[in-house]
Structure formats: structure tokens, C-alpha cells
Design a protein around this motif. Structure first.
Motif, mmCIF file in Angstrom:
data_model
loop_
_atom_site.group_PDB
_atom_site.id
_atom_site.type_symbol
_atom_site.label_atom_id
_atom_site.label_comp_id
_atom_site.label_asym_id
_atom_site.label_seq_id
_atom_site.Cartn_x
_atom_site.Cartn_y
_atom_site.Cartn_z
ATOM 1 N N THR A 231 26.596 -30.184 -22.707
ATOM 2 C CA THR A 231 25.474 -29.278 -22.480
ATOM 3 C C THR A 231 25.231 -28.405 -23.705
ATOM 4 O O THR A 231 24.084 -28.215 -24.126
ATOM 5 N N ALA A 232 26.299 -27.875 -24.293
ATOM 6 C CA ALA A 232 26.164 -27.037 -25.488
ATOM 7 C C ALA A 232 25.558 -27.829 -26.643
ATOM 8 O O ALA A 232 24.644 -27.348 -27.326
ATOM 9 N N ILE A 233 26.058 -29.031 -26.868
ATOM 10 C CA ILE A 233 25.522 -29.877 -27.951
ATOM 11 C C ILE A 233 24.035 -30.127 -27.734
ATOM 12 O O ILE A 233 23.224 -29.982 -28.653
ATOM 13 N N MET A 234 23.654 -30.472 -26.513
ATOM 14 C CA MET A 234 22.247 -30.785 -26.253
ATOM 15 C C MET A 234 21.361 -29.540 -26.362
ATOM 16 O O MET A 234 20.218 -29.650 -26.821
ATOM 17 N N GLN A 235 21.866 -28.367 -26.001
ATOM 18 C CA GLN A 235 21.097 -27.141 -26.238
ATOM 19 C C GLN A 235 20.857 -26.956 -27.726
ATOM 20 O O GLN A 235 19.746 -26.624 -28.155
ATOM 21 N N LEU A 236 21.901 -27.161 -28.520
ATOM 22 C CA LEU A 236 21.775 -26.973 -29.971
ATOM 23 C C LEU A 236 20.865 -28.023 -30.593
ATOM 24 O O LEU A 236 20.152 -27.734 -31.562
ATOM 25 N N VAL A 237 20.841 -29.224 -30.024
ATOM 26 C CA VAL A 237 19.894 -30.250 -30.483
ATOM 27 C C VAL A 237 18.471 -29.802 -30.154
ATOM 28 O O VAL A 237 17.583 -29.839 -31.013
ATOM 29 N N GLU A 238 18.255 -29.349 -28.920
ATOM 30 C CA GLU A 238 16.923 -28.888 -28.526
ATOM 31 C C GLU A 238 16.447 -27.718 -29.379
ATOM 32 O O GLU A 238 15.253 -27.587 -29.647
ATOM 33 N N ARG A 239 17.369 -26.885 -29.826
ATOM 34 C CA ARG A 239 17.022 -25.725 -30.643
ATOM 35 C C ARG A 239 16.913 -26.062 -32.128
ATOM 36 O O ARG A 239 16.642 -25.193 -32.949
ATOM 37 N N GLY A 240 17.149 -27.339 -32.466
ATOM 38 C CA GLY A 240 17.025 -27.775 -33.853
ATOM 39 C C GLY A 240 18.211 -27.414 -34.734
ATOM 40 O O GLY A 240 18.144 -27.545 -35.952
ATOM 41 N N GLN A 241 19.323 -26.991 -34.135
ATOM 42 C CA GLN A 241 20.493 -26.599 -34.910
ATOM 43 C C GLN A 241 21.438 -27.767 -35.180
ATOM 44 O O GLN A 241 22.273 -27.688 -36.079
ATOM 45 N N ILE B 142 29.529 -42.041 -39.080
ATOM 46 C CA ILE B 142 29.574 -41.716 -37.650
ATOM 47 C C ILE B 142 28.601 -40.576 -37.348
ATOM 48 O O ILE B 142 28.590 -39.550 -38.017
ATOM 49 N N THR B 143 27.793 -40.765 -36.299
ATOM 50 C CA THR B 143 26.799 -39.769 -35.907
ATOM 51 C C THR B 143 27.260 -38.972 -34.688
ATOM 52 O O THR B 143 28.178 -39.376 -33.967
ATOM 53 N N LEU B 144 26.579 -37.861 -34.450
ATOM 54 C CA LEU B 144 26.852 -37.082 -33.248
ATOM 55 C C LEU B 144 26.616 -37.926 -32.002
ATOM 56 O O LEU B 144 27.380 -37.853 -31.037
ATOM 57 N N ARG B 145 25.568 -38.730 -32.006
ATOM 58 C CA ARG B 145 25.269 -39.602 -30.862
ATOM 59 C C ARG B 145 26.454 -40.525 -30.579
ATOM 60 O O ARG B 145 26.822 -40.748 -29.424
ATOM 61 N N GLN B 146 27.066 -41.059 -31.627
ATOM 62 C CA GLN B 146 28.212 -41.953 -31.432
ATOM 63 C C GLN B 146 29.423 -41.200 -30.881
ATOM 64 O O GLN B 146 30.187 -41.754 -30.087
ATOM 65 N N LEU B 147 29.597 -39.938 -31.268
ATOM 66 C CA LEU B 147 30.662 -39.141 -30.657
ATOM 67 C C LEU B 147 30.383 -38.964 -29.169
ATOM 68 O O LEU B 147 31.278 -39.150 -28.328
ATOM 69 N N LEU B 148 29.166 -38.595 -28.818
ATOM 70 C CA LEU B 148 28.804 -38.348 -27.423
ATOM 71 C C LEU B 148 28.930 -39.595 -26.553
ATOM 72 O O LEU B 148 29.260 -39.496 -25.375
ATOM 73 N N GLY C 118 33.147 -30.120 -29.958
ATOM 74 C CA GLY C 118 33.412 -28.703 -29.694
ATOM 75 C C GLY C 118 33.380 -27.883 -30.971
ATOM 76 O O GLY C 118 32.843 -26.771 -31.007
ATOM 77 N N HIS C 119 33.932 -28.455 -32.029
ATOM 78 C CA HIS C 119 33.902 -27.757 -33.318
ATOM 79 C C HIS C 119 32.475 -27.692 -33.873
ATOM 80 O O HIS C 119 32.085 -26.684 -34.477
ATOM 81 N N LEU C 120 31.686 -28.728 -33.640
ATOM 82 C CA LEU C 120 30.293 -28.721 -34.102
ATOM 83 C C LEU C 120 29.478 -27.627 -33.419
ATOM 84 O O LEU C 120 28.547 -27.078 -34.015
#
Length: 172
Positions: A42-52, A74-80, A130-132
Motif C-alpha cells: 500500500t505504501a509503495i503504491m501511494q508513493l507511485v501514485e504521488r510520483g515519488q 531489476i524493477t520495483l514491479r519485479q520486487l512486488l 520497505g527501504h524504498l
């Protein structure tokens, strides 16, 4: 105060040993790996939506040391989606602790498969995610989700490392 509920009932036991103890409406559960879905994703997707953060950006863009040993693609999508090519977990011996150590260990990891080619459930992926959250927001994961997710949703008993006054309510 009426909270809008029509009916409430609890079922089950909060513990069985040394003696059965029924749960109560205020029982708190350790959600363990659900943290990945409820908090980190949820945190990652909020930050994606906010452009961060950007899902298709490389992890190394945000954590340059992660590029070592071919992991720079390796991309964030691949981590998720657990398709990073990393193994399931970090070694626990010798004993270590702390997010900084975990991130350094993740940066030193070797690929087990070509990123994007294989699904392997990996806690390493979520250590990095989590670190991202901290890299993008300036707040540690626990502080970010308290401020941006759990607080606004009034999830007063949801969080990391509960305070002493709530310990007696946690199911063992």
C-alpha cells in the motif's frame, strides 16, 4: 458512542496454552507476513501514485549499490510480483539485525534467475521495498504507514512494535 455496527461477536481462542483463553473484541493479532500486503505494498503504491516512485524504474535508480552482480535491471514491479530473480530470504547466520544491514546484504545478493522470468516468493524483495518507502518519503516504513495509511483509516491498533500498554491484548 455508537460506531454504526449492527452486531458484534468474537469467535475462537487467543491462546490454548497453558489454558484456553477466549478472544475479546480488543484482541490484537500479529499479522506477520500480511504486513507485506497491508503496509508495504500500500505504501509503495501511494508513493507511485504521488510520483515519488515508478514501478518500472530500476531499484538501482533509488539504491545505486543494488546494481552489483547484474541486479541493475531489476524493477520495483519485479520486487512486488516476486519475479526479481532473488532467492527467498537472507541468511540468518551469522546473526544480524537492522534494516541497514538487511539492505547491505540484499545489495550483495547474487541473482538466482533472470529478472522477470521466474516467480519465487522472496522476503528480500520486501526488505528492499520497505527501504524504498524510506528513500522516497524520508520516513521509515513503520512511521510512513502510521502517518499515511493506518492513521487516516483510524486503524488505532494496527502498526509495528505495539506500545507496552497494548502488549496484554496481543494474542500469543
Amino acid at each position: 458512542e455508537h460506531d454504526g455496527s449492527v452486531h458484534r461477536k468474537t469467535y475462537g481462542q487467543r491462546s490454548l496454552v497453558p489454558a484456553p483463553e477466549a478472544i475479546s473484541e480488543d484482541t490484537i493479532y500479529d499479522a506477520a507476513s500480511l504486513t507485506k500486503v497491508v503496509a508495504t505494498t500500500t505504501a509503495i503504491m501511494q508513493l507511485v501514485e504521488r510520483g515519488q516512485l515508478q514501478l518500472d524504474q530500476t531499484v538501482a535508480h533509488y539504491i545505486p549499490a543494488f546494481a552489483a552482480d547484474g541486479k541493475g535491471v531489476i524493477t520495483l514491479r519485479q520486487l512486488l510480483t516476486h519475479t526479481s530473480g532473488l532467492r527467498p530470504d537472507l541468511d540468518y547466520t551469522p546473526a544480524w539485525s537492522g534494516i541497514d544491514t538487511a539492505v547491505k546484504m540484499a545489495c550483495a545478493e547474487k541473482l538466482r534467475s533472470v529478472p522477470g522470468s521466474t516467480f519465487v516468493y522472496s522476503d528480500i524483495n520486501f526488505i528492499l521495498l520497505g527501504h524504498l518507502v524510506q528513500v522516497a518519503s524520508g520516513l521509515r516504513l513503520d512511521a510512513y504507514v502510521a502517518k499515511e495509511i493506518f492513521g487516516p483509516l483510524r486503524m488505532t491498533d494496527t502498526g509495528f512494535l505495539p506500545p507496552k500498554e497494548k502488549l496484554s491484548r496481543i494474542a500469543p
